[in-house]
Scaffold this active site. Structure first.
Site, PDB file in Angstrom:
ATOM      1  N   LYS A  81      27.161 -18.096  43.122  1.00 60.50           N
ATOM      2  CA  LYS A  81      28.282 -19.020  42.886  1.00 60.50           C
ATOM      3  C   LYS A  81      27.830 -20.440  42.541  1.00 60.50           C
ATOM      4  CE  LYS A  81      32.156 -16.739  44.960  1.00 60.50           C
ATOM      5  NZ  LYS A  81      31.647 -15.582  45.731  1.00 60.50           N
TER       6      LYS A  81
ATOM      7  N   SER B 154      24.153  -9.989  44.232  1.00 59.94           N
ATOM      8  CA  SER B 154      24.862 -11.268  44.067  1.00 59.94           C
ATOM      9  C   SER B 154      24.643 -12.243  45.217  1.00 59.94           C
ATOM     10  CB  SER B 154      26.353 -11.007  43.872  1.00 59.94           C
ATOM     11  OG  SER B 154      26.868 -10.201  44.920  1.00 59.94           O
TER      12      SER B 154
ATOM     13  N   GLU C 271      39.638 -23.553  45.585  1.00 56.44           N
ATOM     14  CA  GLU C 271      40.221 -22.595  46.526  1.00 56.44           C
ATOM     15  C   GLU C 271      39.076 -21.729  47.022  1.00 56.44           C
ATOM     16  OE1 GLU C 271      39.987 -21.902  43.285  1.00 56.44           O
ATOM     17  OE2 GLU C 271      38.927 -20.010  43.597  1.00 56.44           O
TER      18      GLU C 271
HETATM   19  C1  LIG Z   1      32.197 -14.337  45.701  1.00 60.06           C
HETATM   20  C2  LIG Z   1      31.183 -13.283  45.701  1.00 60.06           C
HETATM   21  C3  LIG Z   1      31.319 -12.121  44.903  1.00 60.06           C
HETATM   22  C4  LIG Z   1      32.533 -11.820  44.085  1.00 60.06           C
HETATM   23  O1  LIG Z   1      32.819 -12.719  43.065  1.00 60.06           O
HETATM   24  P1  LIG Z   1      32.561 -12.409  41.538  1.00 60.06           P
HETATM   25  O2  LIG Z   1      33.234 -13.534  40.840  1.00 60.06           O
HETATM   26  O3  LIG Z   1      33.190 -11.085  41.229  1.00 60.06           O
HETATM   27  O4  LIG Z   1      31.102 -12.385  41.303  1.00 60.06           O
HETATM   28  C5  LIG Z   1      30.284 -11.205  44.904  1.00 60.06           C
HETATM   29  N1  LIG Z   1      29.176 -11.380  45.670  1.00 60.06           N
HETATM   30  C6  LIG Z   1      29.016 -12.464  46.456  1.00 60.06           C
HETATM   31  C7  LIG Z   1      27.772 -12.593  47.253  1.00 60.06           C
HETATM   32  C8  LIG Z   1      30.008 -13.457  46.490  1.00 60.06           C
HETATM   33  O5  LIG Z   1      29.823 -14.522  47.281  1.00 60.06           O
END
Ligand SMILES: *Cc1c(COP(=O)(O)O)cnc(C)c1O
Length: 393
Positions: free
Chosen positions: A90, A378, A112
């Site tokens: 992010k 992610s 948000e």
């Molecule tokens: C917020 C988040 C997501 C989901 O958000 P996307 O916009 O779909 O990438 C996925 N993995 C993690 C670790 C997150 O913090």
């Protein structure tokens, strides 16, 4: 040429666009006419790339996961977004957007947040750039995500608990939009995923596309070709997935697999499998697939993973799904939990619950031994330890 990218008006096929209240028209228009000029300027690129390198810690490694590969009978690389500053992908987006906000002369940032991850990434860059920061968060989530609330406060942000609706992410988003309507002149709204009115989905995808730009270089060095056979990522709103696939959208040799949160099962009534359950509708300024009742009321999604329980999905992903460019798999809570423990035990990596959904998709795909797979991890699992501890006890 790039058929899977947004057109000039922010449409991906029938999805996208900007469905906004009259009062925000000027603000959104300003953003639409400014974002590409800024993002493509040398000045922006230089500062963005520098911060990604020195502050975030990029490039993130592309790690060949040997034991995981053996288990699934193919070659699996993990794109390690979990190693970024603040623990997820992010931050790539919030850095880009705060540079844009500053360039546009804005002095106040709003955001948000659901689980608090985007709130923390926003509060982080606001501290870095010395900007005022207000984060809207559903009251239910404030209670559930105590540590992230404290982090945001320590970083200097004001966290405003939202008490409307179910007091979760969708309500926090409504409140942020309301704030933006009241303060259009000095306020910049940092959206955390590839959702919202045009230009947000395209802008966030571009800012996250550093992920696939790096994958291309790293694969070329490791495999002698710059593309994999499979790309796999989890989808909440779709930003880590968009970043992972961005530079491969038009390479049909690359199969795209997106893992959405099945919750307790897609037919259980407790699910966040938006692409499979959603119908065409408008949510938070964009036309996409939306979980809604017969009469168009937004339905509350459910997933064990707070980052995936959004009732909408990015318009890019809705288009990729309906055109068949991407395969969508629902991964349920229990499958994601099992995958999180599997990755931990095989590779010594504790993943975020969101990312564990991508790992959980591996067992649903028939790989050939020669297949090269890149799966985006992610985020890291620190924030999910309470959930993991419950499973162990
Ligand atoms: C917020 C988040 C997501 C989901 O958000 P996307 O916009 O779909 O990438 C996925 N993995 C993690 C670790 C997150 O913090």
């Amino acid at each position: 040429m790039k058929s899977y990218q947004a057109d000039q008006n922010g449409y991906y096929g029938e999805f996208g666009g900007a469905y906004i209240p009259e009062i925000l028209h000027k603000c959104v228009k300003e953003l639409q006419t400014t974002y590409l000029k800024v993002l493509e300027s040398e000045e922006f690129k230089k500062e963005f790339d520098q911060l990604l390198e020195d502050y975030v810690g990029r490039p993130s490694p592309l790690y060949l996961a040997n034991r995981l590969s053996t288990k699934y009978g193919c070659k699996i690389y993990l794109k390690r977004e979990d190693l970024n500053h603040t623990g997820a992908h992010k931050i790539n987006n919030t850095i880009g957007q705060i540079l844009l906000a500053r360039k546009m002369g804005k002095t106040r940032i709003i955001a948000e947040t659901g689980a608090g991850q985007h709130g923390v990434a926003t509060a982080t860059v606001c501290a870095l750039m010395n900007m005022a920061c207000v984060v809207y968060m559903g009251k239910t989530d404030v209670a559930r995500q105590h540590i992230n609330v404290q982090k945001m406060k320590m970083l200097g942000a004001e966290v405003r608990p939202v008490t409307s609706g179910n007091m979760t992410l969708k309500d926090a988003t409504n409140e942020a939009i309301r704030d933006w309507c009241c303060n259009p002149a000095d306020t910049y709204y940092i959206i955390g995923s590839t959702v919202g009115p045009h230009p947000y989905p395209d802008m966030v995808a571009r800012l996250q596309s550093v992920i696939s730009a790096e994958i291309k270089k790293q694969l070329l060095a490791k495999e002698g070709r710059d593309y994999p056979d499979y790309l796999i990522a989890c989808v909440g709103g779709g930003s880590n997935a968009a970043g992972t696939i961005y530079h491969y959208l038009d390479n049909e040799k690359v199969k795209i697999v997106l893992a959405e949160a099945g919750g307790l099962g897609i037919d259980s009534g407790q699910s966040a499998a938006t692409i499979q359950l959603g119908k065409v509708g408008i949510l938070h300024g964009t036309k996409s697939l939306v979980m809604q009742s017969e009469d168009g009321q937004i339905e509350e999604p459910y997933s064990i993973s707070a980052g995936l329980d959004y009732p909408g999905i990015g318009p890019m992903h809705a288009h990729l799904a309906t055109t068949g460019r991407a395969t969508i798999l629902a991964v349920n809570d229990d499958e994601a939990l099992q995958a999180a423990f599997e990755l931990t035990q095989l590779e010594g990596i504790i993943p975020a619950l969101e990312s564990a959904h991508a790992i959980g998709a591996l067992s649903k795909i028939n790989f050939k031994p020669t297949d090269v797979v890149v799966l985006t991890l992610s985020g890291r699992g620190d924030k999910d330890m309470d959930t993991y501890i419950k499973v162990m006890s």
